[in-house]
Design a protein around this motif. Sequence first.
Motif, PDB file in Angstrom:
ATOM      1  N   THR A 136      58.223  69.571  45.004  1.00 48.96           N
ATOM      2  CA  THR A 136      56.932  69.981  44.434  1.00 48.96           C
ATOM      3  C   THR A 136      56.820  71.197  45.318  1.00 48.96           C
ATOM      4  O   THR A 136      57.365  71.850  46.048  1.00 48.96           O
ATOM      5  CB  THR A 136      55.829  69.052  44.846  1.00 48.96           C
ATOM      6  OG1 THR A 136      55.660  68.750  46.109  1.00 48.96           O
ATOM      7  CG2 THR A 136      56.019  67.623  44.088  1.00 48.96           C
ATOM      8  N   ASN A 190      43.496  75.679  44.537  1.00 48.48           N
ATOM      9  CA  ASN A 190      42.316  75.357  43.583  1.00 48.48           C
ATOM     10  C   ASN A 190      40.963  75.837  44.253  1.00 48.48           C
ATOM     11  O   ASN A 190      40.794  75.989  45.495  1.00 48.48           O
ATOM     12  CB  ASN A 190      42.418  73.852  43.582  1.00 48.48           C
ATOM     13  CG  ASN A 190      42.478  73.083  44.765  1.00 48.48           C
ATOM     14  OD1 ASN A 190      41.911  73.484  45.737  1.00 48.48           O
ATOM     15  ND2 ASN A 190      42.997  71.792  44.747  1.00 48.48           N
ATOM     16  N   PHE A 215      46.066  72.209  55.568  1.00 49.95           N
ATOM     17  CA  PHE A 215      45.923  70.835  54.874  1.00 49.95           C
ATOM     18  C   PHE A 215      45.142  70.559  53.593  1.00 49.95           C
ATOM     19  O   PHE A 215      45.486  69.779  52.886  1.00 49.95           O
ATOM     20  CB  PHE A 215      45.548  69.877  55.856  1.00 49.95           C
ATOM     21  CG  PHE A 215      46.533  69.263  56.992  1.00 49.95           C
ATOM     22  CD1 PHE A 215      47.533  69.143  56.647  1.00 49.95           C
ATOM     23  CD2 PHE A 215      46.048  69.191  58.258  1.00 49.95           C
ATOM     24  CE1 PHE A 215      48.627  68.783  57.878  1.00 49.95           C
ATOM     25  CE2 PHE A 215      46.798  68.902  59.375  1.00 49.95           C
ATOM     26  CZ  PHE A 215      48.245  68.801  59.190  1.00 49.95           C
ATOM     27  N   LEU A 216      44.116  71.402  53.636  1.00 47.58           N
ATOM     28  CA  LEU A 216      43.246  71.535  52.355  1.00 47.58           C
ATOM     29  C   LEU A 216      44.031  71.945  51.235  1.00 47.58           C
ATOM     30  O   LEU A 216      43.864  71.497  49.992  1.00 47.58           O
ATOM     31  CB  LEU A 216      42.197  72.621  52.507  1.00 47.58           C
ATOM     32  CG  LEU A 216      40.954  71.907  53.313  1.00 47.58           C
ATOM     33  CD1 LEU A 216      39.922  73.084  53.591  1.00 47.58           C
ATOM     34  CD2 LEU A 216      40.210  70.720  52.625  1.00 47.58           C
ATOM     35  N   PRO A 255      49.477  69.974  48.624  1.00 48.87           N
ATOM     36  CA  PRO A 255      49.382  68.949  47.542  1.00 48.87           C
ATOM     37  C   PRO A 255      49.247  67.660  47.811  1.00 48.87           C
ATOM     38  O   PRO A 255      49.909  67.070  48.897  1.00 48.87           O
ATOM     39  CB  PRO A 255      50.714  69.159  46.662  1.00 48.87           C
ATOM     40  CG  PRO A 255      51.063  70.293  47.161  1.00 48.87           C
ATOM     41  CD  PRO A 255      50.720  70.583  48.510  1.00 48.87           C
ATOM     42  N   LYS A 256      48.740  66.732  47.117  1.00 51.83           N
ATOM     43  CA  LYS A 256      48.606  65.191  47.649  1.00 51.83           C
ATOM     44  C   LYS A 256      49.789  64.502  47.439  1.00 51.83           C
ATOM     45  O   LYS A 256      50.138  63.494  48.318  1.00 51.83           O
ATOM     46  CB  LYS A 256      47.644  64.664  46.374  1.00 51.83           C
ATOM     47  CG  LYS A 256      46.014  65.164  46.411  1.00 51.83           C
ATOM     48  CD  LYS A 256      45.525  65.337  47.745  1.00 51.83           C
ATOM     49  CE  LYS A 256      43.852  65.655  47.744  1.00 51.83           C
ATOM     50  NZ  LYS A 256      43.932  66.799  48.516  1.00 51.83           N
ATOM     51  N   ASN A 257      50.819  64.841  46.581  1.00 54.57           N
ATOM     52  CA  ASN A 257      51.959  64.120  46.370  1.00 54.57           C
ATOM     53  C   ASN A 257      53.048  65.115  46.702  1.00 54.57           C
ATOM     54  O   ASN A 257      54.334  65.294  46.139  1.00 54.57           O
ATOM     55  CB  ASN A 257      52.113  63.636  44.975  1.00 54.57           C
ATOM     56  CG  ASN A 257      52.002  64.744  43.833  1.00 54.57           C
ATOM     57  OD1 ASN A 257      51.771  65.749  44.315  1.00 54.57           O
ATOM     58  ND2 ASN A 257      52.315  64.447  42.743  1.00 54.57           N
ATOM     59  N   TYR A 258      53.150  65.754  47.970  1.00 47.16           N
ATOM     60  CA  TYR A 258      54.044  66.700  48.249  1.00 47.16           C
ATOM     61  C   TYR A 258      55.298  66.107  48.661  1.00 47.16           C
ATOM     62  O   TYR A 258      55.434  65.025  49.503  1.00 47.16           O
ATOM     63  CB  TYR A 258      53.504  67.394  49.683  1.00 47.16           C
ATOM     64  CG  TYR A 258      54.664  68.336  50.109  1.00 47.16           C
ATOM     65  CD1 TYR A 258      55.023  69.547  49.493  1.00 47.16           C
ATOM     66  CD2 TYR A 258      55.195  68.096  51.237  1.00 47.16           C
ATOM     67  CE1 TYR A 258      55.883  70.385  49.863  1.00 47.16           C
ATOM     68  CE2 TYR A 258      56.085  68.931  51.952  1.00 47.16           C
ATOM     69  CZ  TYR A 258      56.537  70.000  51.117  1.00 47.16           C
ATOM     70  OH  TYR A 258      57.511  70.772  51.699  1.00 47.16           O
ATOM     71  N   GLU A 297      48.695  74.155  46.761  1.00 51.52           N
ATOM     72  CA  GLU A 297      48.232  74.094  45.671  1.00 51.52           C
ATOM     73  C   GLU A 297      46.927  74.938  45.657  1.00 51.52           C
ATOM     74  O   GLU A 297      45.978  74.814  46.548  1.00 51.52           O
ATOM     75  CB  GLU A 297      47.783  72.817  45.113  1.00 51.52           C
ATOM     76  CG  GLU A 297      48.741  72.063  44.302  1.00 51.52           C
ATOM     77  CD  GLU A 297      48.298  70.779  43.975  1.00 51.52           C
ATOM     78  OE1 GLU A 297      46.808  70.164  44.254  1.00 51.52           O
ATOM     79  OE2 GLU A 297      49.016  69.868  43.646  1.00 51.52           O
ATOM     80  N   SER A 339      39.301  73.787  47.368  1.00 54.74           N
ATOM     81  CA  SER A 339      39.995  73.898  48.664  1.00 54.74           C
ATOM     82  C   SER A 339      39.396  75.324  49.076  1.00 54.74           C
ATOM     83  O   SER A 339      39.072  75.508  50.537  1.00 54.74           O
ATOM     84  CB  SER A 339      41.469  74.004  48.603  1.00 54.74           C
ATOM     85  OG  SER A 339      42.047  72.943  48.333  1.00 54.74           O
TER      86      SER A 339
END
Length: 100
Positions: A67, A73, A55-56, A59-62, A71, A76
């Motif tokens: 998309t 980063n 979950f980390l 993406p926020k807007n999956y 992600e 995470s």
Amino acid sequence: MVPEYEKIIVLIIVLLASFLTWKMVKDFYITKFHSIFAHLIAIITASFMLLSSMFLFMPKNYQRGVTAEVELNFLSVATVIAMLAILYLFFKYMPDNKKK
């Protein structure tokens, strides 16, 4: 970075974090319970680590098919390392510190 490489790196991070969680929890509980119960507790805990770390990296807007699935980063990765460090502190360092 190529999206396939990001998926592979995230998969390695997530599976390694789950394995290390399983190992720390199993080693801790094997001295207190029967090995089967220690193994079951470790599997359940590692499964929660697998889900939470996946979950980390989501993406926020999956949106499916639109998309990227993951992600990669720094925040995470740092969070996964912090979770493993806290587990290490609880299951390895503190019990050994009390024995001395």
